[in-house]
Design a protein around this motif. Structure first.
Motif, PDB file in Angstrom:
ATOM      1  N   ALA A  10       0.863  -1.203   0.016  1.00 18.45           N
ATOM      2  CA  ALA A  10       0.023  -0.561   0.191  1.00 18.45           C
ATOM      3  C   ALA A  10       0.691   1.432  -0.106  1.00 18.45           C
ATOM      4  CB  ALA A  10      -0.959  -0.522   1.492  1.00 18.45           C
ATOM      5  N   GLU A  11       2.159   1.367   0.652  1.00 17.04           N
ATOM      6  CA  GLU A  11       3.255   2.253   0.661  1.00 17.04           C
ATOM      7  C   GLU A  11       3.767   2.732  -0.331  1.00 17.04           C
ATOM      8  OE1 GLU A  11       5.115   5.834   2.013  1.00 17.04           O
ATOM      9  OE2 GLU A  11       3.073   4.975   2.744  1.00 17.04           O
ATOM     10  N   ILE A  41       4.182   6.045  -5.452  1.00 13.95           N
ATOM     11  CA  ILE A  41       3.690   5.511  -7.037  1.00 13.95           C
ATOM     12  C   ILE A  41       3.108   6.240  -7.725  1.00 13.95           C
ATOM     13  CG2 ILE A  41       3.945   3.649  -8.722  1.00 13.95           C
ATOM     14  CD1 ILE A  41       4.758   1.115  -7.397  1.00 13.95           C
ATOM     15  N   ASP A  42       1.935   6.431  -6.776  1.00 17.36           N
ATOM     16  CA  ASP A  42       1.463   6.948  -7.515  1.00 17.36           C
ATOM     17  C   ASP A  42       0.991   9.296  -7.253  1.00 17.36           C
ATOM     18  OD1 ASP A  42      -0.332   5.017  -8.179  1.00 17.36           O
ATOM     19  OD2 ASP A  42      -2.122   4.843  -6.394  1.00 17.36           O
ATOM     20  N   ASP A  43       2.071   8.925  -6.607  1.00 16.32           N
ATOM     21  CA  ASP A  43       1.579  10.584  -6.276  1.00 16.32           C
ATOM     22  C   ASP A  43       3.867  10.649  -7.443  1.00 16.32           C
ATOM     23  OD1 ASP A  43       0.567  10.528  -4.249  1.00 16.32           O
ATOM     24  OD2 ASP A  43       2.033  10.634  -2.080  1.00 16.32           O
ATOM     25  N   ARG A  88       8.845  11.835  -6.604  1.00 17.73           N
ATOM     26  CA  ARG A  88       8.035  12.025  -5.177  1.00 17.73           C
ATOM     27  C   ARG A  88       8.679  10.168  -4.602  1.00 17.73           C
ATOM     28  NH1 ARG A  88       6.892  13.894  -1.552  1.00 17.73           N
ATOM     29  NH2 ARG A  88       5.304  13.184  -1.089  1.00 17.73           N
ATOM     30  N   ILE A  89       8.885   8.819  -5.653  1.00 16.91           N
ATOM     31  CA  ILE A  89       9.791   8.131  -4.807  1.00 16.91           C
ATOM     32  C   ILE A  89      11.099   8.516  -4.192  1.00 16.91           C
ATOM     33  CG2 ILE A  89      10.544   5.207  -5.362  1.00 16.91           C
ATOM     34  CD1 ILE A  89       8.081   5.651  -7.727  1.00 16.91           C
ATOM     35  N   ILE A  90      12.021   8.924  -5.181  1.00 20.95           N
ATOM     36  CA  ILE A  90      13.469   9.344  -4.747  1.00 20.95           C
ATOM     37  C   ILE A  90      13.468  10.622  -2.731  1.00 20.95           C
ATOM     38  CG2 ILE A  90      15.498  11.199  -4.936  1.00 20.95           C
ATOM     39  CD1 ILE A  90      15.452   7.961  -6.581  1.00 20.95           C
ATOM     40  N   ASP A  91      12.188  11.366  -3.522  1.00 16.72           N
ATOM     41  CA  ASP A  91      12.147  12.057  -2.216  1.00 16.72           C
ATOM     42  C   ASP A  91      11.893  10.961  -1.262  1.00 16.72           C
ATOM     43  OD1 ASP A  91      11.847  14.932  -0.821  1.00 16.72           O
ATOM     44  OD2 ASP A  91      10.080  14.030  -0.886  1.00 16.72           O
TER      45      ASP A  91
END
Length: 139
Positions: free
Chosen positions: A108-109, A114-116, A126-129
């Protein structure tokens, strides 16, 4: 070679186990020490093969070494009630259910992250962040 006698290599191949793992199971008492040939080679029999197969299957199902040790002890006395076996299996199932819940939360996280992600440039990713350590800014 007698069909009933196996070398450590044959035993390992028959069960899909590494030779080092067979030795580890012997040292830890899960697998009884085999007899030795005149040349001092380990000499395994069908009972070793069956026991190692049991250990491997239990490991594949995620049972801990302590749980396997307890299951083997129970298995060695076939006349007793299997209530203790059920208890061990139920405890393991609870552990599996906890791991599944943890994995579902992780999924879920990951889905959220991924969706963000806007799939723009890495600087805005956002993934790297999310994965990057938080920088403490001086007060």
């Amino acid at each position: 070679m007698n069909a009933k006698i196996l070398t450590i290599g044959h035993l390992a191949r028959e069960t899909g186990t590494k030779v080092e793992t067979v030795r580890f199971y012997e040292k830890s008492g899960l697998l009884p020490a085999p007899s030795r040939t005149e040349g001092n080679y380990r000499s395994y029999d069908q009972a070793h093969l069956n026991r190692l197969s049991f250990i491997r299957r239990a490991r594949d199902l995620g049972f801990s070494l302590d749980q396997i040790r307890a299951l083997l002890a129970l298995s060695d006395d076939r006349s007793q009630s299997c209530a203790s076996v059920d208890t061990i299996a139920k405890q393991h199932r609870e552990e599996v259910e906890r791991k599944i819940a943890d994995l579902q939360a992780l999924k879920a996280e990951l889905d959220r992250v991924i969706d963000d992600c806007g799939c723009n440039i890495v600087a805005d990713c956002r993934i790297i962040d999310t994965l990057s350590p938080r920088q403490n800014t001086p007060a």
